[in-house]
Write a protein that holds these residues in place. Structure first.
Motif, mmCIF file in Angstrom:
data_model
loop_
_atom_site.group_PDB
_atom_site.id
_atom_site.type_symbol
_atom_site.label_atom_id
_atom_site.label_comp_id
_atom_site.label_asym_id
_atom_site.label_seq_id
_atom_site.Cartn_x
_atom_site.Cartn_y
_atom_site.Cartn_z
ATOM 1 N N ALA A 46 0.830 -1.198 0.000
ATOM 2 C CA ALA A 46 0.000 0.000 0.000
ATOM 3 C C ALA A 46 0.867 1.252 0.000
ATOM 4 C CB ALA A 46 -0.924 -0.008 1.215
ATOM 5 N N ASN A 47 1.985 1.203 0.719
ATOM 6 C CA ASN A 47 2.893 2.339 0.772
ATOM 7 C C ASN A 47 3.544 2.585 -0.591
ATOM 8 O OD1 ASN A 47 6.113 3.072 1.635
ATOM 9 N ND2 ASN A 47 4.483 4.375 2.413
ATOM 10 N N LYS A 48 3.874 1.496 -1.287
ATOM 11 C CA LYS A 48 4.478 1.624 -2.615
ATOM 12 C C LYS A 48 3.502 2.279 -3.588
ATOM 13 C CE LYS A 48 6.483 -1.172 -6.339
ATOM 14 N NZ LYS A 48 6.914 -2.518 -6.743
ATOM 15 N N THR A 49 2.250 1.858 -3.556
ATOM 16 C CA THR A 49 1.223 2.436 -4.426
ATOM 17 C C THR A 49 1.027 3.915 -4.117
ATOM 18 O OG1 THR A 49 0.098 0.306 -4.530
ATOM 19 C CG2 THR A 49 -1.178 2.243 -5.153
ATOM 20 N N GLU A 50 1.014 4.234 -2.828
ATOM 21 C CA GLU A 50 0.838 5.631 -2.410
ATOM 22 C C GLU A 50 1.995 6.501 -2.900
ATOM 23 O OE1 GLU A 50 0.566 8.145 1.778
ATOM 24 O OE2 GLU A 50 0.268 5.979 1.780
ATOM 25 N N LYS A 51 3.221 5.984 -2.805
ATOM 26 C CA LYS A 51 4.385 6.733 -3.258
ATOM 27 C C LYS A 51 4.360 6.948 -4.775
ATOM 28 C CE LYS A 51 6.787 7.662 0.407
ATOM 29 N NZ LYS A 51 7.063 9.083 0.764
ATOM 30 N N MET A 52 3.946 5.927 -5.490
ATOM 31 C CA MET A 52 3.858 6.054 -6.951
ATOM 32 C C MET A 52 2.853 7.135 -7.341
ATOM 33 S SD MET A 52 4.020 2.067 -8.209
ATOM 34 C CE MET A 52 3.498 2.529 -9.857
ATOM 35 N N GLN A 53 1.717 7.131 -6.667
ATOM 36 C CA GLN A 53 0.690 8.134 -6.964
ATOM 37 C C GLN A 53 1.194 9.551 -6.644
ATOM 38 O OE1 GLN A 53 -2.595 6.776 -4.600
ATOM 39 N NE2 GLN A 53 -3.266 5.273 -6.130
ATOM 40 N N VAL A 62 12.217 3.999 -10.446
ATOM 41 C CA VAL A 62 12.841 3.290 -9.320
ATOM 42 C C VAL A 62 11.778 2.663 -8.429
ATOM 43 C CG1 VAL A 62 14.187 3.600 -7.205
ATOM 44 C CG2 VAL A 62 14.935 4.684 -9.338
ATOM 45 N N ILE A 63 10.715 3.417 -8.112
ATOM 46 C CA ILE A 63 9.658 2.911 -7.229
ATOM 47 C C ILE A 63 8.930 1.734 -7.868
ATOM 48 C CG2 ILE A 63 7.471 3.489 -6.113
ATOM 49 C CD1 ILE A 63 8.536 6.332 -5.793
ATOM 50 N N LYS A 64 8.644 1.835 -9.182
ATOM 51 C CA LYS A 64 7.943 0.746 -9.872
ATOM 52 C C LYS A 64 8.750 -0.541 -9.857
ATOM 53 C CE LYS A 64 5.054 3.394 -13.078
ATOM 54 N NZ LYS A 64 4.806 3.739 -14.507
ATOM 55 N N ASN A 65 10.058 -0.413 -10.007
ATOM 56 C CA ASN A 65 10.919 -1.593 -10.092
ATOM 57 C C ASN A 65 11.405 -2.086 -8.725
ATOM 58 O OD1 ASN A 65 10.784 -1.621 -12.925
ATOM 59 N ND2 ASN A 65 12.418 -0.090 -13.066
ATOM 60 N N ARG A 66 11.100 -1.333 -7.679
ATOM 61 C CA ARG A 66 11.574 -1.717 -6.344
ATOM 62 C C ARG A 66 10.786 -2.906 -5.826
ATOM 63 N NH1 ARG A 66 11.157 2.798 -1.968
ATOM 64 N NH2 ARG A 66 12.877 3.666 -3.201
ATOM 65 N N LYS A 67 11.495 -3.913 -5.373
ATOM 66 C CA LYS A 67 10.848 -5.092 -4.781
ATOM 67 C C LYS A 67 10.525 -4.805 -3.321
ATOM 68 C CE LYS A 67 13.080 -8.543 -7.697
ATOM 69 N NZ LYS A 67 13.909 -9.787 -7.730
ATOM 70 N N LEU A 68 9.444 -5.430 -2.842
ATOM 71 C CA LEU A 68 9.065 -5.256 -1.442
ATOM 72 C C LEU A 68 10.125 -5.880 -0.544
ATOM 73 C CD1 LEU A 68 5.247 -6.033 -1.570
ATOM 74 C CD2 LEU A 68 6.362 -3.821 -1.609
ATOM 75 N N ALA A 69 10.399 -5.195 0.541
ATOM 76 C CA ALA A 69 11.455 -5.648 1.451
ATOM 77 C C ALA A 69 11.122 -7.003 2.064
ATOM 78 C CB ALA A 69 11.660 -4.619 2.553
#
Length: 429
Positions: free
Chosen positions: A323-330, A407-414
């Motif tokens: 959810a945090n990744k999606t929020e950052k992308m937006q 970078v955010i799109k290609n970042r894998k979840l930790a």
């Protein structure tokens, strides 16, 4: 008193007092054998006694040097034998309770001999006068009196049969079961070294709960009953609680708590450990705070849980990260759109000036008054300067935001790992 009465009386006496310590003398052949030997042992100074015949040289030596009912019928003999037994027990078989059984069985022999006419010198050799119970000789037993010995034997046999439940469950367990409530069964669990089987039948308002299970844990106010892979929690102050049956029985199994230290495990690995276990307490930490730098989320890194069975641990960290990744992308997409709009607006002004210049030049060929002609020429000069002086507008932030978005799109979840301590209750044969 004859040997049969010493044996049966020793069983009743030893079984009764050992029940205060939750020791069942019938639970193990060694226990009952020790009871019988202990109840006869003081007569080892008599060559014609049952135990004296089995160790005749020792009996003969004791009889010759001390006589019957002397040193072996004293409290010092009881203490010495008990300490020897405790030493052997502590060094070789600490899981047994031989010393306790031996103490009470020998004591039974001394007490039963004290109620005979002659009594025994209990404090021999310090005080050689016999000790008797009671003081009136008429109320004491005459050794060898068939009638008296027969009545006593019958009484001891009857008590042995009648007190089997007391021997099996222990004195305090029997008392707790008679109260038939939660509070006393909590006490029973806390003092019992063995696993308890519990029969329960109770109602909470209109709901009935009935069955037989294992009393797997107890806190200050609650019982936890494991039955058919389900946990039933019973609080002593539960509203609407009406108990019909709540009784425990000791089993041969031992119950104890084990501790597991976990380090750098994934959720799936933790759940394998938790499967089919009753977790009394657990503290689990995640590496979330250290794995991700500059993390703006405030996420709990410590998990506590207790009294759970077959628990499936789910931290929801991955869902939160997603959810945090999606929020950052937006967020970055919105900034990129704003910068692109700024660039488009800047170019629109240049294109508008070019259009206005072309329009003004087109008016020169039309019939204009001197005033209109002069104004048009002035506009042409101003617009030509703006067009000539125009420089292509660039926006460096557009490239930066596009880079951040990639970078955010290609970042894998930790990868989240966990460490901590898990305590669970285990029942073993």
């Amino acid at each position: 008193m004859t040997a049969p009465n010493h044996i049966t009386g020793g069983i009743v006496f030893t079984g009764l007092f050992c029940s205060f310590f939750s020791i069942n003398i019938f639970a193990n052949p060694i226990f009952i054998t020790t009871t019988i030997i202990g109840s006869l042992l003081p007569d080892i100074d008599h060559t014609k006694s049952w135990i004296g015949k089995s160790v005749y040289p020792i009996a003969k030596w004791l009889s010759k040097n001390y006589g019957h009912r002397t040193i072996t019928h004293s409290i010092f003999f009881l203490i010495i034998i008990t300490f020897i037994s405790m030493f052997i027990e502590n060094n070789f078989r600490s899981d047994y309770s031989i010393s306790c059984i031996l103490f009470f069985s020998i004591l039974s022999h001394l007490i039963f001999d004290m109620v005979t006419i002659s009594g025994i010198p209990l404090f021999y050799p310090l005080y050689k006068n016999p000790c008797v119970l009671p003081a009136n000789p008429e109320m004491r037993i005459r050794s060898g009196n068939i009638r008296q010995e027969g009545i006593i034997l019958f009484m001891f046999c009857f008590l042995t049969f009648f007190m089997q439940n007391l021997f099996a469950n222990g004195f305090w367990s029997t008392i707790n079961n008679n109260f038939n409530d939660v509070k006393h069964q909590i006490r029973e669990y806390k003092k019992s070294p063995l696993a308890l089987e519990i029969d329960y039948d109770y109602n909470i308002y209109q709901n009935n709960y009935k069955g037989k299970g294992c009393l797997i844990n107890a806190t200050e106010n609650e019982l936890y009953i494991l039955c058919n892979r389900k946990i039933y929690k019973l609080h002593k102050d539960t509203p609407g609680l009406k108990i019909t049956t709540l009784k425990t029985t000791k089993t041969a199994n031992k119950i104890h708590e084990k501790e597991i230290e976990i380090d750098d495990l994934k959720e799936s690995e933790i759940n394998k450990i938790l499967k089919d276990k009753f977790i009394s307490s657990a503290v689990i930490y995640s590496n979330f705070g250290t794995a991700l730098k500059n993390n703006p989320l405030e996420i709990k890194k410590k998990f506590n849980f207790s009294n759970k069975y077959n628990l499936a641990f789910i931290s929801h960290f991955l869902d939160t990260l997603s959810a945090n990744k999606t929020e950052k992308m937006q967020e970055v997409e919105l900034k990129l759109k704003n910068e692109e709009n700024k660039l488009i607006n800047a170019n629109k002004i240049h294109y508008l000036n070019v259009a206005m210049l072309n329009n003004a030049k087109g008016k020169l060929n039309s019939d204009l008054s001197n005033y209109e002609l002069n104004e048009t020429k002035k506009s042409i000069i101003e617009l030509e300067q703006k067009v000539v002086n125009h420089k292509p507008v660039t926006n460096l932030m557009i490239a930066e935001y596009r880079k951040q978005l990639s970078v955010i799109k290609n970042r894998k979840l930790a990868e989240i790992s966990y460490s901590g301590t898990i305590n669970y209750i285990e029942i073993k044969d």
